[in-house]
Write an enzyme that holds these catalytic residues in place. Structure first.
Site, mmCIF file in Angstrom:
data_model
loop_
_atom_site.group_PDB
_atom_site.id
_atom_site.type_symbol
_atom_site.label_atom_id
_atom_site.label_comp_id
_atom_site.label_asym_id
_atom_site.label_seq_id
_atom_site.Cartn_x
_atom_site.Cartn_y
_atom_site.Cartn_z
ATOM 1 N NE ARG A 48 40.437 42.109 39.070
ATOM 2 C CZ ARG A 48 40.842 40.954 38.552
ATOM 3 N NH1 ARG A 48 40.185 40.419 37.558
ATOM 4 N NH2 ARG A 48 41.895 40.333 39.039
ATOM 5 C CD GLU A 96 44.234 31.444 36.131
ATOM 6 O OE1 GLU A 96 43.544 32.466 36.169
ATOM 7 O OE2 GLU A 96 44.434 30.793 35.081
HETATM 8 O O1 LIG Z 1 39.500 31.779 41.929
HETATM 9 P P1 LIG Z 1 40.887 32.303 42.190
HETATM 10 O O2 LIG Z 1 41.966 31.440 41.568
HETATM 11 O O3 LIG Z 1 41.124 32.553 43.634
HETATM 12 O O4 LIG Z 1 41.016 33.709 41.421
HETATM 13 C C1 LIG Z 1 40.008 34.677 41.426
HETATM 14 C C2 LIG Z 1 40.436 35.942 42.110
HETATM 15 O O5 LIG Z 1 41.538 36.541 41.430
HETATM 16 C C3 LIG Z 1 41.269 37.916 41.182
HETATM 17 O O6 LIG Z 1 41.615 38.736 42.244
HETATM 18 P P2 LIG Z 1 43.027 39.434 42.530
HETATM 19 O O7 LIG Z 1 43.622 38.796 43.745
HETATM 20 O O8 LIG Z 1 43.852 39.463 41.279
HETATM 21 O O9 LIG Z 1 42.620 40.875 43.023
HETATM 22 P P3 LIG Z 1 41.980 42.211 42.424
HETATM 23 O O10 LIG Z 1 40.488 41.992 42.408
HETATM 24 O O11 LIG Z 1 42.377 43.212 43.440
HETATM 25 O O12 LIG Z 1 42.523 42.481 41.040
HETATM 26 C C4 LIG Z 1 39.750 37.932 41.026
HETATM 27 O O13 LIG Z 1 39.224 39.235 41.220
HETATM 28 C C5 LIG Z 1 39.304 36.960 42.086
HETATM 29 O O14 LIG Z 1 39.209 37.575 43.374
HETATM 30 N N1 LIG Z 2 42.644 34.566 34.334
HETATM 31 C C1 LIG Z 2 42.200 35.554 35.138
HETATM 32 N N2 LIG Z 2 41.774 36.732 34.623
HETATM 33 C C2 LIG Z 2 41.321 37.728 35.449
HETATM 34 N N3 LIG Z 2 41.274 37.621 36.776
HETATM 35 C C3 LIG Z 2 41.687 36.456 37.322
HETATM 36 N N4 LIG Z 2 41.730 36.039 38.606
HETATM 37 C C4 LIG Z 2 42.237 34.785 38.614
HETATM 38 N N5 LIG Z 2 42.501 34.356 37.379
HETATM 39 C C5 LIG Z 2 42.165 35.383 36.546
#
Ligand SMILES: O=P(O)(O)OC[C@H]1O[C@H](OP(=O)(O)OP(=O)(O)O)[C@H](O)[C@@H]1O
Ligand SMILES: Nc1ncnc2[nH]cnc12
Length: 174
Positions: free
Chosen positions: A58, A95
Site C-alpha cells: 500500500r 500490528e
Molecule cells: O506500523 P505497523 O504496525 O508496522 O503496521 C503498518 C503496516 O501494516 C500494513 O502493511 P501490511 O504488512 O499489511 O502490507 P500491505 O501494504 O501489503 O497490505 C501497512 O500498509 C503498513 O505497512
Molecule cells: N489496523 C490497521 N488497518 C490497516 N492497516 C494496518 N496496518 C497495521 N495495522 C493496520
C-alpha cells in the site's frame, strides 16, 4: 472535504480483534484521492527530498504518484524475495503479524535524503525496519509520511526515538 469520510472500517480483519482501516474506498474516489495526494505533496515538498521510498504494497500507491508530482525518483522497499540483485533485509513485527522486507543495495547513493511513505502508521514496526534498511545502504531519512496514523499504538514515539519525524493526514486516537 473530510478525508476520513472515505476510509472504511472493517472489524476483525485480518485477525479477530483488529479494526482494519481500509483505503480502498479512498483510492476509488477520484476527488478524495486527488485531495489526499495534494495534501501529502504540501507536507513533503518543503522537506526537499532527493528520492521517495515506498513500502510494499500500500505504500507504493502513496509514494508513486507523489514522486511524479515532486519530479523525483521512487525507490521500492519490498517484501522478501521479490527484488533482484544484492539486497539487505530486515525482519519485524507489525500490528497483526510479522514479515521481512528488503531494499536493493544500489537503490540509493550515499547521503541521499529520502522521505519514506506508507499508507498507515500503527506500531511503527514496518517503518522502523524500513529506516534500518535505508540507513544500511547509506540513505538519510528526513521524515516519514502516511495517510493514516493510529496514534494509540505509539508508532510516532518509536520513530522519534530513531530521530525521524512523522507526518500524517488522518489521525485516529482510539
Ligand atoms: O506500523 P505497523 O504496525 O508496522 O503496521 C503498518 C503496516 O501494516 C500494513 O502493511 P501490511 O504488512 O499489511 O502490507 P500491505 O501494504 O501489503 O497490505 C501497512 O500498509 C503498513 O505497512
Ligand atoms: N489496523 C490497521 N488497518 C490497516 N492497516 C494496518 N496496518 C497495521 N495495522 C493496520
Amino acid at each position: 472535504m473530510n478525508l476520513k469520510d472515505h476510509i472504511r472500517h472493517v472489524p476483525d480483519f485480518p485477525k479477530p480483534g483488529i479494526l482494519f482501516y481500509d483505503i480502498s474506498t479512498l483510492l476509488a474516489h477520484a476527488d478524495a484521492w486527488k485531495e489526499a495526494v495534494k495534501q501529502l505533496h504540501a507536507l513533503i515538498a518543503p522537506l526537499k527530498p532527493d528520492l521517495l521510498v515506498g513500502i510494499e504494497s500500500r505504500g507504493f500507491l502513496v509514494a508513486a504518484p507523489l514522486a511524479l508530482e515532486l519530479g523525483i525518483g521512487f525507490v521500492m522497499v519490498r517484501k522478501k524475495g521479490k527484488l533482484p540483485g544484492p539486497t539487505v533485509r530486515h525482519s519485524y513485527a507489525l500490528e497483526y503479524g510479522e514479515d521481512t522486507i528488503e531494499i536493493q543495495e544500489a537503490a540509493l547513493r550515499p547521503g541521499q535524503r529520502v522521505v519514506v511513505l506508507d499508507d498507515l502508521l500503527a506500531t511503527g514496526g514496518t517503518m522502523t525496519a524500513a529506516i534500518e534498511l535505508i540507513r544500511k545502504v547509506g540513505g538519510e531519512v528526513a521524515a516519514t509520511a502516511y495517510l493514516i496514523e493510529l496514534s494509540f499504538l505509539n508508532g510516532r514515539k518509536r520513530l522519534e526515538a530513531l530521530g525521524v519525524p512523522s507526518h500524517s493526514l488522518m489521525v485516529y486516537e482510539s
